[in-house]
Design a protein around this motif. Structure first.
Motif, mmCIF file in Angstrom:
data_model
loop_
_atom_site.group_PDB
_atom_site.id
_atom_site.type_symbol
_atom_site.label_atom_id
_atom_site.label_comp_id
_atom_site.label_asym_id
_atom_site.label_seq_id
_atom_site.Cartn_x
_atom_site.Cartn_y
_atom_site.Cartn_z
ATOM 1 N N ILE A 196 -17.606 2.081 -6.626
ATOM 2 C CA ILE A 196 -16.175 1.424 -6.046
ATOM 3 C C ILE A 196 -15.645 2.012 -4.856
ATOM 4 O O ILE A 196 -14.469 1.882 -4.946
ATOM 5 N N GLY A 197 -16.398 2.946 -4.278
ATOM 6 C CA GLY A 197 -15.892 3.618 -2.824
ATOM 7 C C GLY A 197 -15.403 4.920 -3.090
ATOM 8 O O GLY A 197 -14.896 5.606 -1.933
ATOM 9 N N CYS A 201 -4.318 -4.127 -6.738
ATOM 10 C CA CYS A 201 -5.536 -4.325 -6.307
ATOM 11 C C CYS A 201 -5.533 -6.187 -6.167
ATOM 12 O O CYS A 201 -5.871 -6.512 -5.006
ATOM 13 N N ASN A 202 -5.311 -6.421 -7.107
ATOM 14 C CA ASN A 202 -5.301 -8.094 -7.303
ATOM 15 C C ASN A 202 -4.152 -8.718 -6.064
ATOM 16 O O ASN A 202 -4.338 -9.722 -5.375
ATOM 17 N N ARG A 237 0.833 -1.156 -0.037
ATOM 18 C CA ARG A 237 -0.030 0.012 0.020
ATOM 19 C C ARG A 237 0.885 1.064 0.004
ATOM 20 O O ARG A 237 0.501 2.062 -0.926
ATOM 21 N N GLN A 238 1.935 1.239 0.804
ATOM 22 C CA GLN A 238 2.661 2.361 0.987
ATOM 23 C C GLN A 238 3.420 2.705 -0.279
ATOM 24 O O GLN A 238 3.677 3.959 -0.734
ATOM 25 N N THR A 239 3.880 1.800 -0.843
ATOM 26 C CA THR A 239 4.605 1.881 -2.327
ATOM 27 C C THR A 239 3.939 2.389 -3.353
ATOM 28 O O THR A 239 4.147 3.301 -4.169
ATOM 29 N N ASP A 244 -5.777 2.701 -0.296
ATOM 30 C CA ASP A 244 -6.617 3.016 0.968
ATOM 31 C C ASP A 244 -7.683 2.018 1.189
ATOM 32 O O ASP A 244 -8.004 1.673 2.358
ATOM 33 N N LYS A 245 -8.224 1.499 0.011
ATOM 34 C CA LYS A 245 -9.654 0.923 0.281
ATOM 35 C C LYS A 245 -9.778 -0.602 -0.273
ATOM 36 O O LYS A 245 -10.907 -1.343 -0.455
ATOM 37 N N THR A 246 -8.601 -1.080 -0.642
ATOM 38 C CA THR A 246 -8.642 -2.336 -1.155
ATOM 39 C C THR A 246 -8.493 -3.476 0.265
ATOM 40 O O THR A 246 -7.727 -3.178 1.075
ATOM 41 N N PRO A 247 -9.428 -4.377 0.521
ATOM 42 C CA PRO A 247 -9.395 -5.268 1.624
ATOM 43 C C PRO A 247 -8.162 -5.948 1.820
ATOM 44 O O PRO A 247 -7.735 -6.537 0.679
#
Length: 469
Positions: free
Chosen positions: A428-429, A150-151, A70-72, A105-108
């Motif tokens: 999609i949020g 995301c995947n 996520r950070q990268t 931020d919002k991918t589970p």
């Protein structure tokens, strides 16, 4: 945190990355980009080895890897957006930056893996979510970086490794994404090769993936042909196919808000998201005022029938399908090429009034051309929406304050996403509740995919114990 780079620095980075990922790189079997291989068989074997190490990590350790990914993505969001637009010619850099932050931020992650339990006189039964193993994933040219990240987050959260076969038209930005993901994982202390790809994607290499015994699940994000191919593979498959989302506006809607939201949704990333509004179906009594508000919010009305015909002739092929060179391009580029027209800078979308049979309505254009169809009432509006959605079961949008109208539309159209009184991207949020994904599996029924989608449900039963009631 985001990178603080001026445009000159950013362009220099993009050119450097393009050069490193270009065809001039040596074709040796060893890696000069982490996770990137020349041979599909080798890539799959390496991913299988990586997955054996990943599955030994507990959920907290997996989550550390996901946090690093996520950070990268946050740090490289603008670089990757620039790279994707430069390579594919599709979309808008600012909107892709937003997509990348959305994914980060919002991918589970692992929090999506929920245990079920039953306890009673006969003991305890648990249902846990376990990995498939090695997943083969095919990614598109429209949302290449967002889909890879995301995947990767969802699949790693589920304990899987993944082998990507990216669209050849987006291989450079996709491989850069794979490179960055691997660097993040390794820096966080994770195993190598849990996210891999091939340097030169091709149909032949993808077929190897389809048939390889170590691939336990296929995930395809793309057009209907790709989805049909994975469903014929003989393997468990998740297919995220095309859409042609209609937006219905009835006489009870907040027309000013509808005008704003429809332009915002349909022009986002130049209309290439499959969720974006692709055609408007407006009840006649409010159509003129809706058109006024569409123009007020950035639409440009192509009124003359000769101009509409010229526009269609330029952007559609002889079969009425959209030409690749105009997909995801700016409205100004399309207007200049088709009509010799220089659009004002605030105009982001070309509006055309046509009948329901026009190719602009029937085809998913994925460009900022938005057709408007007038109908007499809500019954006709819903019927037309169902017709032009073509049973893809992807996305539909409606602007209405009548709950009965919204309910009837939802029941009739049966889409995976149904957005009411907002822009399509709320589904999609973005400005809406819920998680995000860029693999929306309407054809195979999984819906908005997340970490739990990429897992197997396993039941564990203990008899006559651990019931403490």
């Amino acid at each position: 945190m985001t990178l603080e780079l001026d445009p000159a620095q950013l362009q220099e980075i993009v050119q450097e990355v393009l050069a490193r990922l270009g065809n001039g790189l040596p074709g040796k079997a060893g890696k000069d980009l982490p996770g990137v291989y020349d041979d599909m068989e080798v890539a799959i074997e390496r991913a299988a080895a990586g997955q054996k190490k990943l599955v030994k990590l507990n959920l907290e350790e997996r989550e550390k890897l996901i946090a690093a990914i996520r950070q990268t993505l946050r740090q490289h969001a603008e670089e990757l957006a620039q790279l994707a637009v430069a390579e594919t010619g599709m979309g808008r850099v600012a909107d892709k930056v937003l997509k990348h932050h959305l994914v980060a931020d919002k991918t589970p992650g692992t929090e999506d893996l929920v245990t079920e339990a039953w306890s009673g006189d006969k003991g305890l039964t648990l249902v846990e979510m376990s990995p498939f193993g090695v997943i083969g994933a095919i990614t598109p040219s429209t949302n290449p970086v967002a889909t890879v990240f995301c995947n990767s987050i969802g699949m790693i959260a589920g304990g899987n490794s993944v082998v990507f076969s990216p669209h050849p038209g987006a291989k450079k930005c996709s491989l850069r994404a794979v490179e960055l993901i691997n660097e993040a994982i390794l820096a966080a202390g994770g195993p190598e090769d849990i996210v891999v790809s091939i340097r030169e994607p091709s149909l032949e290499k993808t077929q190897i993936m389809f048939q390889h015994p170590r691939i336990n699940l296929l995930v395809a994000t793309g057009g209907p042909g790709l989805v049909r191919a994975v469903l014929k593979s003989g393997k468990k498959a998740i297919g995220a196919g095309a859409g042609n989302p209609p937006v219905v506006v009835d006489e009870t809607a907040d027309i000013e808000k509808a005008g704003h939201d429809i332009i915002a949704g349909s022009t986002f990333d130049n209309n290439i998201p499959c969720i974006a509004e692709k055609e408007i179906i407006a009840v006649e009594s409010i159509a003129d005022y809706l058109l006024f508000n569409l123009l007020k919010n950035g639409g440009y009305h192509v009124k003359n029938q000769g101009d509409i015909d010229a526009l269609a002739a330029k952007v559609l092929d002889e079969k009425g399908k959209p030409k690749r060179e105009f997909i995801g391009r700016d409205a100004a580029v399309i207007a200049r090429a088709a009509l010799g027209l220089e659009l004002p800078p605030d105009k982001r979308c070309l509006l055309v009034e046509v009948d329901r049979e026009h190719p602009f309505v029937q085809e998913e254009l994925m460009m900022p051309i938005l057709p408007l169809v007038r109908v007499k009432d809500i019954e006709e509006a819903i019927a037309v929406a169902v017709e032009v959605e073509h049973g893809f079961k992807h996305t539909a949008i409606m602007h209405s304050k009548n709950v009965d109208h919204m309910t009837r539309m939802a029941r009739a159209i049966q889409t995976t996403i149904f957005v009411k009184n907002g822009p399509s991207y709320a589904g999609i949020g973005v400005g809406g509740e819920g998680f995000t994904t860029f693999t929306i599996a309407g054809p195979t029924g999984e819906g908005l995919t997340s970490a739990r989608t990429f897992t197997r449900r396993r039941r564990c039963v203990l008899i006559d114990a651990l019931s403490i009631r």
